[in-house]
Design a protein around this motif. Structure first.
Motif, PDB file in Angstrom:
ATOM      1  N   GLY A  85     -19.699  89.601-108.235  1.00 18.28           N
ATOM      2  CA  GLY A  85     -18.428  89.189-107.388  1.00 18.28           C
ATOM      3  C   GLY A  85     -18.769  88.381-106.388  1.00 18.28           C
ATOM      4  N   SER A  86     -19.924  88.316-105.772  1.00 11.24           N
ATOM      5  CA  SER A  86     -20.049  87.384-104.605  1.00 11.24           C
ATOM      6  C   SER A  86     -20.303  86.035-105.354  1.00 11.24           C
ATOM      7  CB  SER A  86     -21.249  87.782-103.717  1.00 11.24           C
ATOM      8  OG  SER A  86     -22.500  87.661-104.209  1.00 11.24           O
ATOM      9  N   LEU A  87     -20.770  86.021-106.357  1.00 11.67           N
ATOM     10  CA  LEU A  87     -20.988  84.526-106.836  1.00 11.67           C
ATOM     11  C   LEU A  87     -20.096  83.954-107.647  1.00 11.67           C
ATOM     12  CD1 LEU A  87     -24.791  85.281-108.498  1.00 11.67           C
ATOM     13  CD2 LEU A  87     -24.320  83.802-106.662  1.00 11.67           C
ATOM     14  N   LEU A  88     -19.096  84.692-108.328  1.00 13.07           N
ATOM     15  CA  LEU A  88     -18.167  84.174-109.254  1.00 13.07           C
ATOM     16  C   LEU A  88     -16.601  84.499-108.908  1.00 13.07           C
ATOM     17  CD1 LEU A  88     -19.851  84.946-112.583  1.00 13.07           C
ATOM     18  CD2 LEU A  88     -20.016  82.913-111.430  1.00 13.07           C
ATOM     19  N   GLU A  89     -16.658  85.056-107.796  1.00  9.85           N
ATOM     20  CA  GLU A  89     -15.277  85.542-107.077  1.00  9.85           C
ATOM     21  C   GLU A  89     -14.769  86.711-108.089  1.00  9.85           C
ATOM     22  OE1 GLU A  89     -13.401  81.907-107.598  1.00  9.85           O
ATOM     23  OE2 GLU A  89     -14.578  81.029-106.177  1.00  9.85           O
ATOM     24  N   ILE A  90     -13.619  86.896-108.041  1.00  5.94           N
ATOM     25  CA  ILE A  90     -12.664  87.907-108.735  1.00  5.94           C
ATOM     26  C   ILE A  90     -12.723  87.816-110.288  1.00  5.94           C
ATOM     27  CG2 ILE A  90     -10.536  89.514-109.000  1.00  5.94           C
ATOM     28  CD1 ILE A  90     -10.727  89.041-105.791  1.00  5.94           C
ATOM     29  N   SER A  91     -13.112  88.595-111.138  1.00  9.71           N
ATOM     30  CA  SER A  91     -12.773  88.299-112.488  1.00  9.71           C
ATOM     31  C   SER A  91     -11.404  88.300-112.953  1.00  9.71           C
ATOM     32  CB  SER A  91     -13.792  89.292-113.418  1.00  9.71           C
ATOM     33  OG  SER A  91     -13.280  90.451-113.205  1.00  9.71           O
ATOM     34  N   GLU A  92     -11.045  87.418-114.104  1.00 15.11           N
ATOM     35  CA  GLU A  92      -9.733  87.480-114.673  1.00 15.11           C
ATOM     36  C   GLU A  92      -9.350  88.810-115.196  1.00 15.11           C
ATOM     37  OE1 GLU A  92     -11.694  84.663-115.840  1.00 15.11           O
ATOM     38  OE2 GLU A  92     -11.071  83.422-114.078  1.00 15.11           O
ATOM     39  N   SER A  93     -10.396  89.455-115.794  1.00 11.66           N
ATOM     40  CA  SER A  93     -10.119  90.511-116.589  1.00 11.66           C
ATOM     41  C   SER A  93     -11.337  91.657-116.399  1.00 11.66           C
ATOM     42  CB  SER A  93     -10.159  90.153-118.181  1.00 11.66           C
ATOM     43  OG  SER A  93      -9.947  91.431-118.710  1.00 11.66           O
ATOM     44  N   LYS A  94     -10.929  92.623-116.073  1.00 14.53           N
ATOM     45  CA  LYS A  94     -12.274  93.916-115.850  1.00 14.53           C
ATOM     46  C   LYS A  94     -11.479  95.026-116.532  1.00 14.53           C
ATOM     47  CE  LYS A  94     -13.961  95.898-111.685  1.00 14.53           C
ATOM     48  NZ  LYS A  94     -14.175  96.264-110.338  1.00 14.53           N
ATOM     49  N   LYS A  95     -12.417  95.306-117.707  1.00  9.14           N
ATOM     50  CA  LYS A  95     -12.019  96.581-118.204  1.00  9.14           C
ATOM     51  C   LYS A  95     -13.239  97.369-118.665  1.00  9.14           C
ATOM     52  CE  LYS A  95     -11.387  94.226-122.441  1.00  9.14           C
ATOM     53  NZ  LYS A  95     -10.517  93.347-123.418  1.00  9.14           N
ATOM     54  N   LEU A  96     -13.324  98.910-119.111  1.00  5.36           N
ATOM     55  CA  LEU A  96     -14.193  99.429-119.588  1.00  5.36           C
ATOM     56  C   LEU A  96     -14.428  99.191-121.146  1.00  5.36           C
ATOM     57  CD1 LEU A  96     -13.603 102.822-118.096  1.00  5.36           C
ATOM     58  CD2 LEU A  96     -15.278 101.214-117.442  1.00  5.36           C
ATOM     59  N   SER A  97     -15.333  98.710-121.501  1.00  2.00           N
ATOM     60  CA  SER A  97     -15.930  98.345-122.900  1.00  2.00           C
ATOM     61  C   SER A  97     -15.773  99.480-123.724  1.00  2.00           C
ATOM     62  CB  SER A  97     -17.056  97.666-123.009  1.00  2.00           C
ATOM     63  OG  SER A  97     -17.643  97.656-124.278  1.00  2.00           O
ATOM     64  N   GLU A  98     -15.186  99.254-125.100  1.00  2.00           N
ATOM     65  CA  GLU A  98     -15.297 100.338-126.049  1.00  2.00           C
ATOM     66  C   GLU A  98     -16.718 100.749-126.531  1.00  2.00           C
ATOM     67  OE1 GLU A  98     -14.448  97.475-129.952  1.00  2.00           O
ATOM     68  OE2 GLU A  98     -13.254  97.272-128.253  1.00  2.00           O
ATOM     69  N   PHE A  99     -17.666  99.931-126.161  1.00  2.00           N
ATOM     70  CA  PHE A  99     -19.191 100.278-126.242  1.00  2.00           C
ATOM     71  C   PHE A  99     -20.150 100.923-125.175  1.00  2.00           C
ATOM     72  CE2 PHE A  99     -18.206  96.470-129.008  1.00  2.00           C
ATOM     73  CZ  PHE A  99     -18.252  97.229-130.357  1.00  2.00           C
ATOM     74  N   GLY A 100     -18.855 101.199-124.282  1.00  2.00           N
ATOM     75  CA  GLY A 100     -19.514 101.824-123.030  1.00  2.00           C
ATOM     76  C   GLY A 100     -20.006 100.820-122.072  1.00  2.00           C
ATOM     77  N   GLY A 101     -19.644 100.906-120.535  1.00  2.00           N
ATOM     78  CA  GLY A 101     -20.084 100.053-119.626  1.00  2.00           C
ATOM     79  C   GLY A 101     -18.524  99.399-119.322  1.00  2.00           C
ATOM     80  N   LEU A 102     -19.093  98.061-118.419  1.00  4.89           N
ATOM     81  CA  LEU A 102     -17.788  97.395-117.866  1.00  4.89           C
ATOM     82  C   LEU A 102     -17.890  95.989-118.219  1.00  4.89           C
ATOM     83  CD1 LEU A 102     -15.535  97.486-115.872  1.00  4.89           C
ATOM     84  CD2 LEU A 102     -17.303  96.874-114.221  1.00  4.89           C
ATOM     85  N   GLN A 103     -16.742  95.475-118.634  1.00  2.00           N
ATOM     86  CA  GLN A 103     -16.934  93.753-119.146  1.00  2.00           C
ATOM     87  C   GLN A 103     -16.029  93.260-118.043  1.00  2.00           C
ATOM     88  OE1 GLN A 103     -15.575  93.396-123.414  1.00  2.00           O
ATOM     89  NE2 GLN A 103     -13.670  92.399-122.547  1.00  2.00           N
ATOM     90  N   LEU A 104     -16.540  92.062-117.721  1.00  2.00           N
ATOM     91  CA  LEU A 104     -15.818  91.206-116.975  1.00  2.00           C
ATOM     92  C   LEU A 104     -15.738  89.764-117.620  1.00  2.00           C
ATOM     93  CD1 LEU A 104     -18.132  91.923-113.640  1.00  2.00           C
ATOM     94  CD2 LEU A 104     -16.039  93.144-114.209  1.00  2.00           C
ATOM     95  N   ASP A 105     -14.555  89.419-117.598  1.00  2.00           N
ATOM     96  CA  ASP A 105     -14.119  88.027-118.067  1.00  2.00           C
ATOM     97  C   ASP A 105     -14.117  86.905-117.141  1.00  2.00           C
ATOM     98  OD1 ASP A 105     -14.459  89.073-120.568  1.00  2.00           O
ATOM     99  OD2 ASP A 105     -12.286  88.955-121.123  1.00  2.00           O
ATOM    100  N   TYR A 106     -14.583  85.949-117.075  1.00  2.00           N
ATOM    101  CA  TYR A 106     -14.594  84.836-116.477  1.00  2.00           C
ATOM    102  C   TYR A 106     -14.318  83.387-117.044  1.00  2.00           C
ATOM    103  CZ  TYR A 106     -16.560  87.593-112.715  1.00  2.00           C
ATOM    104  OH  TYR A 106     -17.167  88.584-111.888  1.00  2.00           O
ATOM    105  N   GLN A 107     -13.013  83.425-117.580  1.00  2.00           N
ATOM    106  CA  GLN A 107     -12.682  82.371-118.318  1.00  2.00           C
ATOM    107  C   GLN A 107     -12.773  80.835-117.823  1.00  2.00           C
ATOM    108  OE1 GLN A 107      -9.003  83.192-120.519  1.00  2.00           O
ATOM    109  NE2 GLN A 107      -9.253  85.286-120.636  1.00  2.00           N
ATOM    110  N   ASN A 108     -12.494  80.884-116.537  1.00  2.00           N
ATOM    111  CA  ASN A 108     -12.705  79.439-115.879  1.00  2.00           C
ATOM    112  C   ASN A 108     -14.240  78.937-116.141  1.00  2.00           C
ATOM    113  OD1 ASN A 108     -10.047  79.387-114.993  1.00  2.00           O
ATOM    114  ND2 ASN A 108     -10.808  80.368-112.877  1.00  2.00           N
TER     115      ASN A 108
END
Length: 184
Positions: free
Chosen positions: A139-162
């Motif tokens: 978060g400190s490097l890439l700012e706030i992700s456009e999408s943040k969701k729990l993955s169907e495989f477990g864990g967290l998925q953060l999308d940075y489309q930019n």
């Protein structure tokens, strides 16, 4: 007068050295030059990793990385005698994913659409983010992700489309970093 000038000069030099040491320690701790570059210049859109770029043909990827160590195809993944026979003589160009140590390339219509880094050492640093980085560091490097969701495989998925990046975390640490051409 001369003595106070020397004292001020010594004090300023000490502060500058302290700042440089702090930057050096943080740079070493969080991924070296890539971390420092991201902090000073900002993150950038990523299209390549380890010599492989999005939209490269299978032939170009094979030239850059050599023959894949493992091949993956969804139709061969499904366990059945029919699939086993069908996949026995399959060419590498008929597989959707090619895997090397710590790098996976996924293809669609024989063009690279996703590059995944799972290297467990400091080799995988993209926009300052490395395997093992915390969610806070990301978060400190890439700012706030456009999408943040729990993955169907477990864990967290953060999308940075930019930046063409999808980051997966488990137990609050980065486990792999994807460079993607689309975010379906």
């Amino acid at each position: 007068m001369r003595r106070s000038y020397k004292l001020v000069l010594l004090l300023v030099s000490g502060i500058i050295i302290g700042v440089l040491i702090t930057i050096g320690v943080q740079t070493a701790e969080f991924g070296g030059w890539a971390f420092l570059k991201t902090r000073l210049i900002g993150a950038e859109k990523v299209t390549c990793y380890d010599g492989v770029c999005l939209e490269m043909s299978m032939d170009e990827v094979r030239y850059i990385k050599g023959k894949a160590k493992q091949l993956f195809s969804f139709d061969c993944f499904l366990a059945s005698e029919k699939n086993e026979e069908k996949c026995k003589d399959k060419k590498d160009s008929e597989y959707e994913s090619w895997l090397w140590d710590g790098v996976t390339v996924r293809f669609e219509q024989k063009k690279a659409i996703t590059i995944v880094c799972t290297k467990s050492n400091d080799e995988c640093v993209i926009n300052g983010v490395k395997i093992g980085s915390s969610e806070k560091e990301v978060g400190s490097l890439l700012e706030i992700s456009e999408s943040k969701k729990l993955s169907e495989f477990g864990g967290l998925q953060l999308d940075y489309q930019n930046y063409n990046m999808r980051i997966h975390l488990e137990k609050q640490k980065v486990t792999h970093i994807q460079i993607r051409s689309s975010f379906d």
